[in-house]
Design a protein around this motif. Structure first.
Motif, mmCIF file in Angstrom:
data_model
loop_
_atom_site.group_PDB
_atom_site.id
_atom_site.type_symbol
_atom_site.label_atom_id
_atom_site.label_comp_id
_atom_site.label_asym_id
_atom_site.label_seq_id
_atom_site.Cartn_x
_atom_site.Cartn_y
_atom_site.Cartn_z
ATOM 1 N N GLY A 1 -4.490 7.344 4.471
ATOM 2 C CA GLY A 1 -5.505 7.728 3.497
ATOM 3 C C GLY A 1 -5.482 6.788 2.312
ATOM 4 O O GLY A 1 -4.939 5.680 2.372
ATOM 5 N N LYS A 2 -6.031 7.216 1.216
ATOM 6 C CA LYS A 2 -6.141 6.344 0.040
ATOM 7 C C LYS A 2 -4.768 6.149 -0.588
ATOM 8 O O LYS A 2 -4.078 7.108 -0.918
ATOM 9 C CB LYS A 2 -7.107 6.939 -0.979
ATOM 10 C CG LYS A 2 -7.344 6.026 -2.186
ATOM 11 C CD LYS A 2 -8.418 6.599 -3.076
ATOM 12 C CE LYS A 2 -8.629 5.732 -4.317
ATOM 13 N NZ LYS A 2 -8.953 4.342 -4.002
ATOM 14 N N GLY A 3 -4.367 4.899 -0.741
ATOM 15 C CA GLY A 3 -3.092 4.593 -1.373
ATOM 16 C C GLY A 3 -3.266 3.605 -2.507
ATOM 17 O O GLY A 3 -4.316 2.977 -2.665
ATOM 18 N N ALA A 4 -2.223 3.456 -3.307
ATOM 19 C CA ALA A 4 -2.234 2.479 -4.399
ATOM 20 C C ALA A 4 -1.880 1.109 -3.830
ATOM 21 O O ALA A 4 -0.897 0.970 -3.107
ATOM 22 C CB ALA A 4 -1.228 2.887 -5.463
ATOM 23 N N GLU A 5 -2.678 0.101 -4.141
ATOM 24 C CA GLU A 5 -2.452 -1.244 -3.626
ATOM 25 C C GLU A 5 -2.055 -2.179 -4.769
ATOM 26 O O GLU A 5 -2.655 -2.148 -5.840
ATOM 27 C CB GLU A 5 -3.703 -1.776 -2.928
ATOM 28 C CG GLU A 5 -4.115 -0.950 -1.708
ATOM 29 C CD GLU A 5 -5.280 -1.565 -0.946
ATOM 30 O OE1 GLU A 5 -5.722 -2.672 -1.320
ATOM 31 O OE2 GLU A 5 -5.747 -0.934 0.023
ATOM 32 N N VAL B 1 0.878 -1.170 0.000
ATOM 33 C CA VAL B 1 0.000 0.000 0.000
ATOM 34 C C VAL B 1 0.918 1.222 0.000
ATOM 35 O O VAL B 1 1.669 1.444 0.951
ATOM 36 C CB VAL B 1 -0.922 0.028 1.229
ATOM 37 C CG1 VAL B 1 -1.846 1.240 1.173
ATOM 38 C CG2 VAL B 1 -1.729 -1.264 1.323
ATOM 39 N N ALA C 1 1.547 5.388 -0.498
ATOM 40 C CA ALA C 1 0.895 6.697 -0.471
ATOM 41 C C ALA C 1 1.941 7.781 -0.208
ATOM 42 O O ALA C 1 2.892 7.565 0.548
ATOM 43 C CB ALA C 1 -0.179 6.737 0.612
ATOM 44 N N TYR D 1 -2.516 2.289 8.301
ATOM 45 C CA TYR D 1 -3.306 2.186 7.071
ATOM 46 C C TYR D 1 -4.387 3.265 7.044
ATOM 47 O O TYR D 1 -4.599 3.939 6.022
ATOM 48 C CB TYR D 1 -3.925 0.795 6.972
ATOM 49 C CG TYR D 1 -4.736 0.549 5.722
ATOM 50 C CD1 TYR D 1 -4.122 0.112 4.551
ATOM 51 C CD2 TYR D 1 -6.115 0.739 5.709
ATOM 52 C CE1 TYR D 1 -4.863 -0.124 3.401
ATOM 53 C CE2 TYR D 1 -6.863 0.507 4.563
ATOM 54 C CZ TYR D 1 -6.232 0.075 3.422
ATOM 55 O OH TYR D 1 -6.970 -0.150 2.286
ATOM 56 N N ALA D 2 -5.061 3.458 8.184
ATOM 57 C CA ALA D 2 -6.104 4.478 8.266
ATOM 58 C C ALA D 2 -5.519 5.872 8.141
ATOM 59 O O ALA D 2 -6.106 6.767 7.515
ATOM 60 C CB ALA D 2 -6.871 4.328 9.577
#
Length: 325
Positions: A52-56, A17, A19, A48-49
């Motif tokens: 924020g939004k990450g590339a997985e 993950v 970001a 993880y929270a």
């Protein structure tokens, strides 16, 4: 005996993950910059929270090397442990999609599939917080002896060296490979791995490894000396040592020769996976019987592609980038 695979990777099967963050975020959350830190499941959920939004995507050092090797046109396979959960199923599908053979049986109990939370700061440094999960359960029982015997090079990642069962799996795989007259490669992975297991790594390198990958910090940690002295030490212990020096390129060392390889010019966005891609280039070149300077160039070109974008897996087919060599 004909080989079925050019490269067989053995390592941690992890979902990455990734970001972007700033330095203040790293400080606020106590994340050590530019290193890999092992964390527990609760800490993984917290970070993880916060990211924020990450590339997985599928990840893990040796898995990334296999992915890049496949992009270079090499026949690659992978051995690693994932749980039979959503992330594990996604990891398996991702590896198969990119052409890497992966059929290690799912873990049916215990921890979930591993994840690596990669925070990329503005200077392109990656700070990794890794929850190993099911990875730690890899053992000698997971080593497919037939697949090892049919692979030209078995490549093992140092990140997996923590659990005693994994150390035993490494030695077992090396024995099987050498009995079949195949080569064994090892990446030291991280200076902290070396500090934790220096004696065991030294023994493994001396007795079981033909091809060694390390960066400057890792090789000097292994031999507890300056870089030039480490070059001479490793020259006496392995057939080939590929030693990376960031923007200063790399040095490929054999018992009788030293090859200086320039770094490939590129804009650096994210250094995640640079060493993994470099190893893929060198290994693919070796499996194809290319001269060591060409293998080094392949490694540099693959590493440059890796650091030109977020994420460790190639975005441009690497075979096209090295076609002119």
């Amino acid at each position: 005996m004909d080989k079925s695979f050019d490269i067989l990777g053995i390592g941690n099967a992890i979902v990455d993950v990734i970001a972007p963050v700033d330095d203040a975020w790293l400080e606020r959350h106590g994340v050590a910059k530019g290193t890999m830190t092992l964390i527990d499941e609760a800490r993984a959920a917290t970070l993880y929270a916060a990211m924020g939004k990450g590339a997985e995507s599928g990840g893990g050092s040796a898995a990334n090397t296999c992915a890049a090797a496949a992009s270079l046109g090499a026949r690659a396979a992978f051995i690693g442990k994932v749980a039979n959960d959503a992330l594990g199923q996604a990891f398996r599908a991702d590896m198969q999609r990119i052409g890497v053979a992966f059929d290690t049986p799912f873990a049916t109990e215990g921890a979930p599939t591993a994840q690596c939370l990669i925070a990329v700061s503005p200077d392109a440094q990656r700070s990794m917080s890794t929850f190993l999960g099911a990875c730690v359960n890899l053992s000698s029982a997971d080593i497919d002896e037939h697949r090892v015997a049919m692979a030209a090079i078995t490549y093992m990642e140092g990140y997996l060296f923590d659990p005693p069962a994994a150390q035993a799996a490494f030695r077992h795989a090396a024995q099987v490979a050498h009995a079949a007259h195949r080569q064994v490669a090892l990446s030291l992975s991280d200076p902290f791995c070396v500090e934790r297991h220096r004696t065991a790594f030294r023994d493994l390198v001396r007795h079981d490894v033909d091809i060694l990958f390390a960066n400057e910090a890792e090789i000097t940690a292994l031999y507890r000396c300056d870089f030039d002295s480490a070059v001479e030490a490793v020259r006496a212990e392995v057939a080939v040592a590929a030693l990376t020096r960031s923007q200063h390129g790399s040095v490929i060392v054999t018992p009788g020769a030293t090859h200086l390889i320039d770094a490939e010019p590129t804009a650096v966005l994210d250094s995640t996976g640079a060493g993994d891609a470099y190893a893929a280039g060198v290994l693919a070149g070796l499996a194809q019987g290319r001269p060591l300077p060409v293998c080094g160039r392949m490694g540099s070109i693959a590493a440059a592609e890796a650091i030109s974008h977020y994420g460790a897996r190639p975005e441009t087919p690497l075979a096209a980038l090295v076609a002119g060599l």
